[in-house]
Design an enzyme around this catalytic site. Sequence first.
Site, mmCIF file in Angstrom:
data_model
loop_
_atom_site.group_PDB
_atom_site.id
_atom_site.type_symbol
_atom_site.label_atom_id
_atom_site.label_comp_id
_atom_site.label_asym_id
_atom_site.label_seq_id
_atom_site.Cartn_x
_atom_site.Cartn_y
_atom_site.Cartn_z
ATOM 1 N N LEU A 57 0.826 -1.220 0.000
ATOM 2 C CA LEU A 57 0.000 0.000 0.000
ATOM 3 C C LEU A 57 0.857 1.266 0.000
ATOM 4 C CD1 LEU A 57 -2.744 -1.106 2.547
ATOM 5 C CD2 LEU A 57 -3.089 -0.622 0.114
ATOM 6 N N SER A 82 -3.568 -2.630 11.656
ATOM 7 C CA SER A 82 -4.916 -2.666 12.236
ATOM 8 C C SER A 82 -4.933 -2.793 13.756
ATOM 9 C CB SER A 82 -5.701 -3.834 11.619
ATOM 10 O OG SER A 82 -5.232 -5.054 12.169
ATOM 11 N N SER A 127 -13.781 2.057 10.227
ATOM 12 C CA SER A 127 -13.820 1.382 11.540
ATOM 13 C C SER A 127 -14.594 2.164 12.585
ATOM 14 C CB SER A 127 -12.375 1.208 12.025
ATOM 15 O OG SER A 127 -12.349 0.915 13.403
ATOM 16 N N GLU A 129 -13.589 2.418 15.415
ATOM 17 C CA GLU A 129 -12.569 3.122 16.194
ATOM 18 C C GLU A 129 -12.589 4.625 15.858
ATOM 19 O OE1 GLU A 129 -10.675 1.772 18.595
ATOM 20 O OE2 GLU A 129 -9.156 3.320 18.879
ATOM 21 N N TYR A 151 -4.318 5.154 14.980
ATOM 22 C CA TYR A 151 -5.058 4.281 14.054
ATOM 23 C C TYR A 151 -6.415 4.893 13.708
ATOM 24 C CZ TYR A 151 -8.065 0.373 12.648
ATOM 25 O OH TYR A 151 -8.975 -0.425 11.991
HETATM 26 P P1 NAP Z 1 -5.638 -7.922 9.892
HETATM 27 O O1 NAP Z 1 -5.971 -9.355 10.153
HETATM 28 O O2 NAP Z 1 -4.699 -7.205 10.792
HETATM 29 O O3 NAP Z 1 -5.096 -7.822 8.391
HETATM 30 C C1 NAP Z 1 -4.439 -6.672 7.927
HETATM 31 C C2 NAP Z 1 -3.935 -6.944 6.535
HETATM 32 O O4 NAP Z 1 -3.274 -5.758 6.048
HETATM 33 C C3 NAP Z 1 -2.906 -8.081 6.451
HETATM 34 O O5 NAP Z 1 -3.180 -8.856 5.314
HETATM 35 C C4 NAP Z 1 -1.584 -7.327 6.281
HETATM 36 O O6 NAP Z 1 -0.605 -8.050 5.589
HETATM 37 C C5 NAP Z 1 -2.076 -6.163 5.422
HETATM 38 N N1 NAP Z 1 -1.106 -5.073 5.379
HETATM 39 C C6 NAP Z 1 -0.492 -4.456 6.418
HETATM 40 N N2 NAP Z 1 0.362 -3.527 5.971
HETATM 41 C C7 NAP Z 1 0.298 -3.545 4.621
HETATM 42 C C8 NAP Z 1 0.952 -2.823 3.588
HETATM 43 N N3 NAP Z 1 1.878 -1.885 3.845
HETATM 44 N N4 NAP Z 1 0.645 -3.105 2.295
HETATM 45 C C9 NAP Z 1 -0.286 -4.072 2.006
HETATM 46 N N5 NAP Z 1 -0.931 -4.785 2.941
HETATM 47 C C10 NAP Z 1 -0.637 -4.528 4.228
HETATM 48 O O7 NAP Z 1 -6.988 -7.043 9.867
HETATM 49 P P2 NAP Z 1 -8.521 -7.514 9.723
HETATM 50 O O8 NAP Z 1 -9.064 -7.729 11.081
HETATM 51 O O9 NAP Z 1 -8.626 -8.565 8.681
HETATM 52 O O10 NAP Z 1 -9.184 -6.159 9.205
HETATM 53 C C11 NAP Z 1 -9.269 -5.869 7.807
HETATM 54 C C12 NAP Z 1 -9.439 -4.366 7.631
HETATM 55 O O11 NAP Z 1 -10.625 -3.949 8.305
HETATM 56 C C13 NAP Z 1 -8.320 -3.519 8.210
HETATM 57 O O12 NAP Z 1 -8.183 -2.376 7.397
HETATM 58 C C14 NAP Z 1 -8.846 -3.111 9.580
HETATM 59 O O13 NAP Z 1 -8.242 -1.902 10.006
HETATM 60 C C15 NAP Z 1 -10.317 -2.934 9.263
HETATM 61 N N6 NAP Z 1 -11.243 -3.141 10.371
HETATM 62 C C16 NAP Z 1 -11.198 -4.294 11.100
HETATM 63 C C17 NAP Z 1 -12.118 -4.503 12.101
HETATM 64 C C18 NAP Z 1 -12.100 -5.761 12.924
HETATM 65 O O14 NAP Z 1 -12.725 -5.768 13.990
HETATM 66 N N7 NAP Z 1 -11.460 -6.837 12.463
HETATM 67 C C19 NAP Z 1 -13.104 -3.533 12.371
HETATM 68 C C20 NAP Z 1 -13.131 -2.377 11.593
HETATM 69 C C21 NAP Z 1 -12.206 -2.197 10.576
HETATM 70 P P3 NAP Z 1 0.428 -9.044 6.358
HETATM 71 O O15 NAP Z 1 -0.350 -10.306 6.613
HETATM 72 O O16 NAP Z 1 1.538 -9.226 5.402
HETATM 73 O O17 NAP Z 1 0.820 -8.346 7.631
HETATM 74 N N1 GDD Z 2 -5.475 -6.180 22.493
HETATM 75 C C1 GDD Z 2 -5.740 -6.156 23.807
HETATM 76 N N2 GDD Z 2 -4.930 -6.854 24.663
HETATM 77 N N3 GDD Z 2 -6.801 -5.458 24.244
HETATM 78 C C2 GDD Z 2 -7.073 -5.467 25.561
HETATM 79 C C3 GDD Z 2 -6.286 -6.171 26.491
HETATM 80 C C4 GDD Z 2 -5.157 -6.890 26.018
HETATM 81 O O1 GDD Z 2 -4.419 -7.520 26.755
HETATM 82 N N4 GDD Z 2 -6.843 -5.999 27.713
HETATM 83 C C5 GDD Z 2 -7.911 -5.234 27.574
HETATM 84 N N5 GDD Z 2 -8.054 -4.884 26.281
HETATM 85 C C6 GDD Z 2 -9.095 -3.993 25.735
HETATM 86 C C7 GDD Z 2 -8.523 -2.832 24.911
HETATM 87 O O2 GDD Z 2 -8.023 -1.805 25.775
HETATM 88 C C8 GDD Z 2 -9.758 -2.421 24.124
HETATM 89 O O3 GDD Z 2 -10.544 -1.560 24.879
HETATM 90 C C9 GDD Z 2 -10.514 -3.755 23.924
HETATM 91 O O4 GDD Z 2 -9.916 -4.701 24.838
HETATM 92 C C10 GDD Z 2 -10.435 -4.307 22.517
HETATM 93 O O5 GDD Z 2 -9.088 -4.298 22.096
HETATM 94 P P1 GDD Z 2 -8.636 -5.032 20.728
HETATM 95 O O6 GDD Z 2 -9.117 -6.428 20.721
HETATM 96 O O7 GDD Z 2 -7.175 -4.796 20.581
HETATM 97 O O8 GDD Z 2 -9.496 -4.289 19.612
HETATM 98 P P2 GDD Z 2 -9.782 -2.733 19.330
HETATM 99 O O9 GDD Z 2 -11.202 -2.462 19.701
HETATM 100 O O10 GDD Z 2 -8.744 -1.871 19.930
HETATM 101 O O11 GDD Z 2 -9.594 -2.644 17.746
HETATM 102 C C11 GDD Z 2 -10.170 -3.617 16.873
HETATM 103 O O12 GDD Z 2 -11.468 -3.177 16.504
HETATM 104 C C12 GDD Z 2 -11.508 -1.975 15.728
HETATM 105 C C13 GDD Z 2 -12.979 -1.655 15.455
HETATM 106 O O13 GDD Z 2 -13.540 -0.964 16.533
HETATM 107 C C14 GDD Z 2 -9.241 -3.770 15.679
HETATM 108 O O14 GDD Z 2 -9.683 -4.843 14.884
HETATM 109 C C15 GDD Z 2 -9.242 -2.525 14.809
HETATM 110 O O15 GDD Z 2 -8.499 -2.772 13.613
HETATM 111 C C16 GDD Z 2 -10.713 -2.200 14.459
HETATM 112 O O16 GDD Z 2 -10.774 -1.063 13.633
#
Ligand code: NAP
Ligand code: GDD
Length: 329
Positions: A57, A82, A127, A129, A151
């Site tokens: 990217l 992410s 997101s 977030e 982020y």
């Molecule tokens: P993820 O498992 O962390 O996957 C992130 C992906 O981005 C991986 O394939 C990673 O590649 C790729 N990436 C990182 N840096 C890159 C770069 N410089 N160029 C190209 N690719 C790159 O995230 P996910 O949970 O599947 O989430 C997918 C998307 O939705 C993300 O944009 C995340 O921010 C967004 N999102 C996620 C959630 C959630 O709860 N899961 C919620 C809201 C939004 P590598 O495997 O090589 O590291």
């Molecule tokens: N990771 C993590 N590890 N989180 C913790 C821990 C720990 O040991 N203990 C407590 N938490 C709390 C974090 O402080 C946060 O409030 C919550 O658990 C969720 O943390 P994560 O699972 O890391 O997810 P996130 O909400 O910060 O972010 C994820 O969701 C977003 C959408 O709202 C990610 O997937 C983001 O990429 C995504 O955009």
Amino acid sequence: MARALITGVTGQDGRYLARLLHGKGYEVFGLVRGQNNPKIDILHRELPFVTVLNGDLLDLSSLLRAFAASDPDEVYNLGAISYVAYSWENAMLTTDVTAKGVLNMLEALRLHSNGDVGRIRFYQASSSEMYGKVQEVPQSESTLLWPRSPYGVAKVFGHYMTINYRESYGMHASSGILFNHESPLRGPEFVTRKISSAVARIAADLQTTLTLGNLDAQRDWGFAGDYVDAMWRMLQQDEPDDYVISTDETHSVREYLDLAFARVGIDDWSPYVEQDPQFMRPAEVDLLIGDSTKARERLGWKPTISFEQLVHMMVDSDVARVNGTAVEH
Ligand code: NAP
Ligand code: GDD
């Protein structure tokens, strides 16, 4: 055969989405970054139908090559740094990848389409977030954004740039404001998977302690398989738009612990769980709960997996992994 290009195909959502699109008859292309990325092996093994394209990217020319090679009808921009906690320690890199990476994708699409931007549909992974210090409960498409992490700020940039390209160039660019979604494919750094894998190890006497941060944070947790279906539905609409995707329920980290430990027969998890300030964040998002009415009404989308089913799915999967009886997800 429709063609789809997915960035972030090696991530949780990318893998679910690739499988969904393949099942619908798409030819699927996935952007993979880096030299000898170890996750290419996972793709070859689990998703052999994905045509792997090398690119990053951060590198516009590599994205242009990926567009030329795939000539996509639909583009899903899932690639990002992410992990919220990591984004404070790497704020500039997060900005480059998670914010400017979106702009690079939009520009690559515009240049590749050669003046006919409408023929390629674009999905941006925005997101919840972005709501950060929430200004309204529950959060909908019209809620004021107040991000609380580098982020979150980067995602706001990508979100508004997607809207700007839609309005400036008439691009079919949609932004999905997805609330947290999890699965057995979730990265181990996220709290749900950190808990499910530790619970499985504790149940097998392989681990005695689970160290966490803030247990009071509340999230609207859904199942990733449901959420990638919403992404696809957005790109099937005649008009591009922005949609909140959520279960419209919120639960605390404590509630997740209750269900996860109970699943392996442990009713009191307090002897196993410690808190450590290293897992606390400089600024926390205390409460997220979505209002997905628009998506339910216009996309006909709704979640199929409850919070309890999600926790059980993740714990069961990690228990199977620990016991060497893992099944594919
Ligand atoms: P993820 O498992 O962390 O996957 C992130 C992906 O981005 C991986 O394939 C990673 O590649 C790729 N990436 C990182 N840096 C890159 C770069 N410089 N160029 C190209 N690719 C790159 O995230 P996910 O949970 O599947 O989430 C997918 C998307 O939705 C993300 O944009 C995340 O921010 C967004 N999102 C996620 C959630 C959630 O709860 N899961 C919620 C809201 C939004 P590598 O495997 O090589 O590291
Ligand atoms: N990771 C993590 N590890 N989180 C913790 C821990 C720990 O040991 N203990 C407590 N938490 C709390 C974090 O402080 C946060 O409030 C919550 O658990 C969720 O943390 P994560 O699972 O890391 O997810 P996130 O909400 O910060 O972010 C994820 O969701 C977003 C959408 O709202 C990610 O997937 C983001 O990429 C995504 O955009």
